[in-house]
Design an enzyme around this catalytic site. Structure first.
Site, PDB file in Angstrom:
ATOM      1  N   HIS A   1       0.709  -1.188  -0.076  1.00  0.00           N
ATOM      2  CA  HIS A   1      -0.043  -0.037  -0.161  1.00  0.00           C
ATOM      3  C   HIS A   1       1.136   1.275   0.042  1.00  0.00           C
ATOM      4  O   HIS A   1       1.053   1.944   1.111  1.00  0.00           O
ATOM      5  CB  HIS A   1      -0.991  -0.051   1.292  1.00  0.00           C
ATOM      6  CG  HIS A   1      -1.825   0.972   1.131  1.00  0.00           C
ATOM      7  ND1 HIS A   1      -3.111   0.888   1.684  1.00  0.00           N
ATOM      8  CD2 HIS A   1      -2.058   2.331   0.759  1.00  0.00           C
ATOM      9  CE1 HIS A   1      -3.875   1.792   1.428  1.00  0.00           C
ATOM     10  NE2 HIS A   1      -3.339   2.908   0.923  1.00  0.00           N
TER      11      HIS A   1
ATOM     12  N   HIS B   1       6.281   4.157   4.336  1.00  0.00           N
ATOM     13  CA  HIS B   1       6.680   2.647   4.328  1.00  0.00           C
ATOM     14  C   HIS B   1       7.098   2.326   3.174  1.00  0.00           C
ATOM     15  O   HIS B   1       8.318   2.192   2.655  1.00  0.00           O
ATOM     16  CB  HIS B   1       5.797   1.823   5.105  1.00  0.00           C
ATOM     17  CG  HIS B   1       3.984   2.138   5.074  1.00  0.00           C
ATOM     18  ND1 HIS B   1       3.458   2.277   3.740  1.00  0.00           N
ATOM     19  CD2 HIS B   1       3.155   2.754   5.707  1.00  0.00           C
ATOM     20  CE1 HIS B   1       2.269   2.668   3.582  1.00  0.00           C
ATOM     21  NE2 HIS B   1       2.123   3.082   4.915  1.00  0.00           N
TER      22      HIS B   1
ATOM     23  N   GLU C   1      -2.799  -1.748  -3.221  1.00  0.00           N
ATOM     24  CA  GLU C   1      -3.795  -0.995  -2.584  1.00  0.00           C
ATOM     25  C   GLU C   1      -3.496   0.657  -2.486  1.00  0.00           C
ATOM     26  O   GLU C   1      -2.202   0.951  -2.359  1.00  0.00           O
ATOM     27  CB  GLU C   1      -4.163  -1.274  -0.991  1.00  0.00           C
ATOM     28  CG  GLU C   1      -4.387  -2.626  -0.782  1.00  0.00           C
ATOM     29  CD  GLU C   1      -4.438  -2.794   0.460  1.00  0.00           C
ATOM     30  OE1 GLU C   1      -5.190  -3.910   1.027  1.00  0.00           O
ATOM     31  OE2 GLU C   1      -4.080  -2.096   1.412  1.00  0.00           O
TER      32      GLU C   1
ATOM     33  N   HIS D   1      -8.441  -5.620   7.556  1.00  0.00           N
ATOM     34  CA  HIS D   1      -7.876  -4.612   8.328  1.00  0.00           C
ATOM     35  C   HIS D   1      -8.151  -5.110   9.620  1.00  0.00           C
ATOM     36  O   HIS D   1      -9.242  -5.450   9.970  1.00  0.00           O
ATOM     37  CB  HIS D   1      -8.721  -3.433   8.039  1.00  0.00           C
ATOM     38  CG  HIS D   1      -7.998  -2.043   8.722  1.00  0.00           C
ATOM     39  ND1 HIS D   1      -7.101  -1.355   7.849  1.00  0.00           N
ATOM     40  CD2 HIS D   1      -7.999  -1.716   9.883  1.00  0.00           C
ATOM     41  CE1 HIS D   1      -6.734  -0.471   8.794  1.00  0.00           C
ATOM     42  NE2 HIS D   1      -7.398  -0.616   9.898  1.00  0.00           N
ATOM     43  N   ASP D   2      -7.105  -5.456  10.360  1.00  0.00           N
ATOM     44  CA  ASP D   2      -7.206  -6.023  11.888  1.00  0.00           C
ATOM     45  C   ASP D   2      -7.751  -7.127  11.986  1.00  0.00           C
ATOM     46  O   ASP D   2      -7.709  -7.755  13.118  1.00  0.00           O
ATOM     47  CB  ASP D   2      -8.104  -4.929  12.699  1.00  0.00           C
ATOM     48  CG  ASP D   2      -7.144  -3.588  12.903  1.00  0.00           C
ATOM     49  OD1 ASP D   2      -5.880  -3.434  12.694  1.00  0.00           O
ATOM     50  OD2 ASP D   2      -7.720  -2.683  13.843  1.00  0.00           O
TER      51      ASP D   2
ATOM     52  N   HIS E   1      -0.617  -6.146   9.399  1.00  0.00           N
ATOM     53  CA  HIS E   1      -0.031  -5.474  10.830  1.00  0.00           C
ATOM     54  C   HIS E   1      -0.085  -6.875  11.918  1.00  0.00           C
ATOM     55  O   HIS E   1       1.264  -6.891  12.364  1.00  0.00           O
ATOM     56  CB  HIS E   1      -0.991  -4.346  11.536  1.00  0.00           C
ATOM     57  CG  HIS E   1      -0.479  -3.859  12.703  1.00  0.00           C
ATOM     58  ND1 HIS E   1       0.497  -2.980  12.805  1.00  0.00           N
ATOM     59  CD2 HIS E   1      -0.938  -4.044  13.877  1.00  0.00           C
ATOM     60  CE1 HIS E   1       0.832  -2.565  14.063  1.00  0.00           C
ATOM     61  NE2 HIS E   1       0.113  -3.168  14.888  1.00  0.00           N
TER      62      HIS E   1
END
Length: 237
Positions: free
Chosen positions: A43, A50, A70, A190-191, A214
C-alpha cells in the site's frame, strides 16, 4: 479456498526507521511466498513512509503468486499501477495524512469517478477491487462501477469481536451475501488476526482473499514468518 495475501508495509516501516535495506523488503516478499502465502499486498502512500514506489517496481518481477497494490487512485498511483500491472488493484479512499485506512468508499457518491478509474485498470488487464464498509447499499453500488470485487473493511468486526463476536459479524455476513448475489468477488482486510480470523472465515466461507499485514508481522516477531504464515493459513481451512 480463501487465499492469504500478506501485506508487507510494516516491514518497510522498520527498514525506513534506520535507512539502508535491513530488513530487506524484497527478500521478505519472496520468503512469504516460499512459506505459503498466496499473494503479496503493498500500500504505497504519497509520502512513501513505508512501501516506496520503487519497492513496488522491484517486487513485481520476483514474485510468482498474486500481487495486490492498494491505494488512493491519485495520479501518480494510477501511473504506477498501469506501469507495474499487478494481478489486482484495490482502491482505498485514503487521505494523505491518514495513519492507516479507516473507512470505505461511498460507491454511490463516487460512482462516476470509480467507473472511470476501474475502466482504465481493466483495459490493462488488472483485476479491480473497491474497499468498502460492510454496508449492503455500498456493496450493491460497487457492482455498478464495473469492479470485479469488493474488499470489506473489517476493523469494526475486529473491534467488536471480544465483546460479542456474533453481533460483530452480522453486518459483514449481510454485506457478503449481497456481494455474492450481485456477482462480485469478495476480499476482506484490516485488523484480522489469529484471534478473529477463523470465526470470520467460518461465517463467510466464500471469501476469495484476506489481506493481512499489521497483526501478521507482529506475530512474526515472536513466531517467525514461516510459522506465522502457516498459522494464518490454518485459520482459512
Amino acid at each position: 479456498m480463501t487465499k492469504l495475501s500478506v501485506n508487507i508495509n510494516k516491514v518497510a516501516t522498520v527498514r525506513n526507521a534506520r535507512g539502508g535495506n535491513n530488513p530487506n523488503v524484497l527478500q521478505v516478499a519472496i520468503d512469504c511466498e516460499k512459506f505459503g502465502a498466496q499473494g503479496i499486498t503493498v500500500h504505497p502512500r504519497p509520502d512513501e513512509r513505508h512501501i516506496r514506489y520503487q519497492d513496488v517496481r522491484d517486487i513485481r518481477p520476483v514474485i510468482t503468486t498474486e500481487f495486490n497494490i492498494e491505494g488512493n487512485p491519485i495520479g501518480k498511483y494510477v501511473d504506477l499501477v498501469l506501469e507495474v500491472k499487478p494481478t489486482q488493484v484495490t482502491l482505498v479512499p485514503d487521505a494523505d495524512n491518514q495513519i492507516t485506512s479507516n473507512h470505505g468508499w461511498d460507491t454511490k457518491e463516487n460512482k462516476g469517478f470509480l467507473t472511470d478509474i476501474i475502466g482504465r485498470f481493466k483495459e490493462a488487464g488488472i483485476r479491480t477491487s473497491i474497499f468498502v464498509d460492510p454496508d449492503e447499499e455500498m456493496v450493491a453500488a460497487a457492482k455498478e462501477t464495473g469492479s470485479d470485487r469488493v474488499e470489506l473493511y473489517t476493523e469494526p468486526y475486529a473491534a467488536g469481536y471480544a465483546t460479542d463476536r456474533d453481533e460483530a459479524i452480522k453486518p459483514f455476513i449481510a454485506a457478503a451475501k449481497v456481494a455474492r448475489q450481485v456477482g462480485l468477488g469478495l476480499n476482506a482486510g484490516h485488523d484480522l488476526s489469529l484471534q478473529n480470523l477463523t470465526f470470520f472465515h467460518r461465517n463467510i466461507p466464500w471469501l476469495d482473499e484476506v489481506s493481512i499485514g499489521h497483526a501478521l508481522v507482529c506475530d512474526a516477531l515472536y513466531m517467525g514468518f514461516d510459522s506465522t504464515i502457516k498459522a494464518y493459513l490454518a485459520c482459512l481451512k
